[in-house]
Design a protein around this motif. Structure first.
Motif, PDB file in Angstrom:
ATOM      1  N   SER A   1       1.677   5.796  -7.761  1.00 55.85           N
ATOM      2  CA  SER A   1       3.072   6.123  -7.435  1.00 55.85           C
ATOM      3  C   SER A   1       4.038   5.244  -8.230  1.00 55.85           C
ATOM      4  N   ALA A   2       3.633   4.026  -8.537  1.00 57.88           N
ATOM      5  CA  ALA A   2       4.475   3.151  -9.364  1.00 57.88           C
ATOM      6  C   ALA A   2       4.516   3.635 -10.806  1.00 57.88           C
TER       7      ALA A   2
ATOM      8  N   GLU B   1       7.574  -2.800 -15.408  1.00 64.17           N
ATOM      9  CA  GLU B   1       6.314  -3.513 -15.452  1.00 64.17           C
ATOM     10  C   GLU B   1       5.779  -3.518 -14.019  1.00 64.17           C
ATOM     11  N   VAL B   2       4.477  -3.373 -13.886  1.00 62.83           N
ATOM     12  CA  VAL B   2       3.845  -3.404 -12.570  1.00 62.83           C
ATOM     13  C   VAL B   2       2.974  -4.650 -12.527  1.00 62.83           C
TER      14      VAL B   2
ATOM     15  N   LEU C   1       6.260  -3.347  -3.806  1.00 60.58           N
ATOM     16  CA  LEU C   1       5.535  -2.171  -3.327  1.00 60.58           C
ATOM     17  C   LEU C   1       4.305  -2.677  -2.602  1.00 60.58           C
ATOM     18  N   ASP C   2       4.285  -2.550  -1.289  1.00 58.42           N
ATOM     19  CA  ASP C   2       3.096  -2.957  -0.548  1.00 58.42           C
ATOM     20  C   ASP C   2       1.921  -2.092  -0.965  1.00 58.42           C
ATOM     21  N   SER C   3       0.743  -2.679  -0.990  1.00 56.27           N
ATOM     22  CA  SER C   3      -0.422  -2.012  -1.584  1.00 56.27           C
ATOM     23  C   SER C   3      -0.886  -0.786  -0.816  1.00 56.27           C
ATOM     24  N   ASP C   4      -0.343  -0.567   0.387  1.00 57.29           N
ATOM     25  CA  ASP C   4      -0.719   0.638   1.142  1.00 57.29           C
ATOM     26  C   ASP C   4       0.442   1.620   1.291  1.00 57.29           C
ATOM     27  N   ASP C   5       1.548   1.364   0.583  1.00 55.89           N
ATOM     28  CA  ASP C   5       2.702   2.250   0.641  1.00 55.89           C
ATOM     29  C   ASP C   5       2.831   3.063  -0.642  1.00 55.89           C
TER      30      ASP C   5
ATOM     31  N   PRO D   1       8.710   9.753  -6.738  1.00 52.49           N
ATOM     32  CA  PRO D   1       8.918   9.582  -8.186  1.00 52.49           C
ATOM     33  C   PRO D   1      10.273   9.046  -8.610  1.00 52.49           C
ATOM     34  N   ASP D   2      11.352   9.308  -7.860  1.00 55.91           N
ATOM     35  CA  ASP D   2      12.686   8.903  -8.283  1.00 55.91           C
ATOM     36  C   ASP D   2      13.162   7.596  -7.651  1.00 55.91           C
ATOM     37  N   LYS D   3      12.283   6.890  -6.942  1.00 56.87           N
ATOM     38  CA  LYS D   3      12.709   5.702  -6.201  1.00 56.87           C
ATOM     39  C   LYS D   3      13.371   4.668  -7.117  1.00 56.87           C
TER      40      LYS D   3
END
Length: 270
Positions: free
Chosen positions: A26-27, A36-37, A89-93, A97-99
């Motif tokens: 999702s990121a 960057e993630v 971004l919590d790893s379970d959330d 796409p437009d966030k």
């Protein structure tokens, strides 16, 4: 071609093999490309490191640590971040796409705002098709007084400017829980404006084993009392009177007593 500001999407992962791929995807599927993630694995013993290492996208940066509480991992992520804008971004959330694009647009168009948060929907683990939301209103602007009453900002829905971190530092690592509420209060108390973006852009997973949800009301309420006591010590006498901080602390202590009684800890309650 004009370069867009870099956004750092910050993910803390610990034994997150069940959910991490969905979060990472999702990121990386954001319509806003200048990201960057940064993923810090906090000593996972499952396949979390293997999942992250499988991504060959150059936008993903993976760092391995030994186990540490999430507040320390979040502070480590903030130190690693290179972006103009920072968002967790919590790893379970899941981000829609437009966030990132929507929140960057808000901050670029509102330079007097230090941060922004969006609307979201909750879902129970295993039931992604059933969505829920809070019905109360979401304030925008100078939100300190509203934040004193309740926690209405979700960490995954939040984006803030790098200058906020440079000015105020990171999370209080001495707190047991709800360190994100403490951080939002710190930002708002410093006079920073926080905007609300009335768009549903996040999916927040509710889990029965999640430390912030159902089974840990005692440590949550203990931390809330400490947050408000710390706030009082940073306030002027006029602020203490204006916001009724002593009354707020008393209410928090009552909630702690109720939580202790509900947990069968009668001695601690009195």
């Amino acid at each position: 071609m004009i370069n867009k500001p870099l956004v750092s999407i910050l993910i803390s992962a610990y034994n997150a093999e069940r959910y991490l791929k969905e979060a990472l995807d999702s990121a990386l599927e954001q319509t806003y490309g200048d990201i960057e993630v940064v993923v810090i694995d906090a000593g996972s013993t499952d396949s979390t490191p293997k999942i992250v290492s499988g991504y060959k996208d150059q936008r993903v940066r993976f760092i391995r640590h030994s186990y540490e509480p999430i507040k320390k991992t979040r502070n480590a992520l903030l130190k690693e971040a290179r972006g103009k804008y920072l968002t967790f971004l919590d790893s379970d959330d899941i981000y829609l796409p437009d966030k990132v694009a929507a929140e960057v647009e808000f901050l670029e168009n509102n330079p007097d705002y230090a941060a922004v948060y969006c609307d979201l929907r909750y879902f129970f683990d295993g039931e992604p098709e059933k969505l829920y939301r809070h019905r109360y209103g979401f304030p925008s602007g100078d939100v300190f007084e509203e934040l004193l009453q309740k926690m209405f900002i979700t960490n995954t829905a939040f984006m803030f400017r790098r200058e906020v971190y440079e000015r105020l530092g990171g999370y209080d690592e001495k707190l047991g829980m709800v360190e994100d509420w403490d951080y939002f209060l710190k930002i708002a108390h410093a006079g920073c404006k926080i905007g609300f973006l009335d768009k549903d852009l996040v999916r927040y997973r509710l889990r029965w084993d999640n430390h912030t949800n159902f089974g840990n009301q005692v440590p949550i309420q203990e931390s809330a009392v400490k947050i408000f006591e710390n706030l009082k010590s940073s306030m002027s006498g006029e602020e203490r009177r204006r916001y009724g901080i002593d009354s707020l602390i008393a209410k928090r202590k009552i909630r702690l007593v109720i939580a202790l009684l509900a947990a069968g800890k009668k001695k601690e309650a009195w």
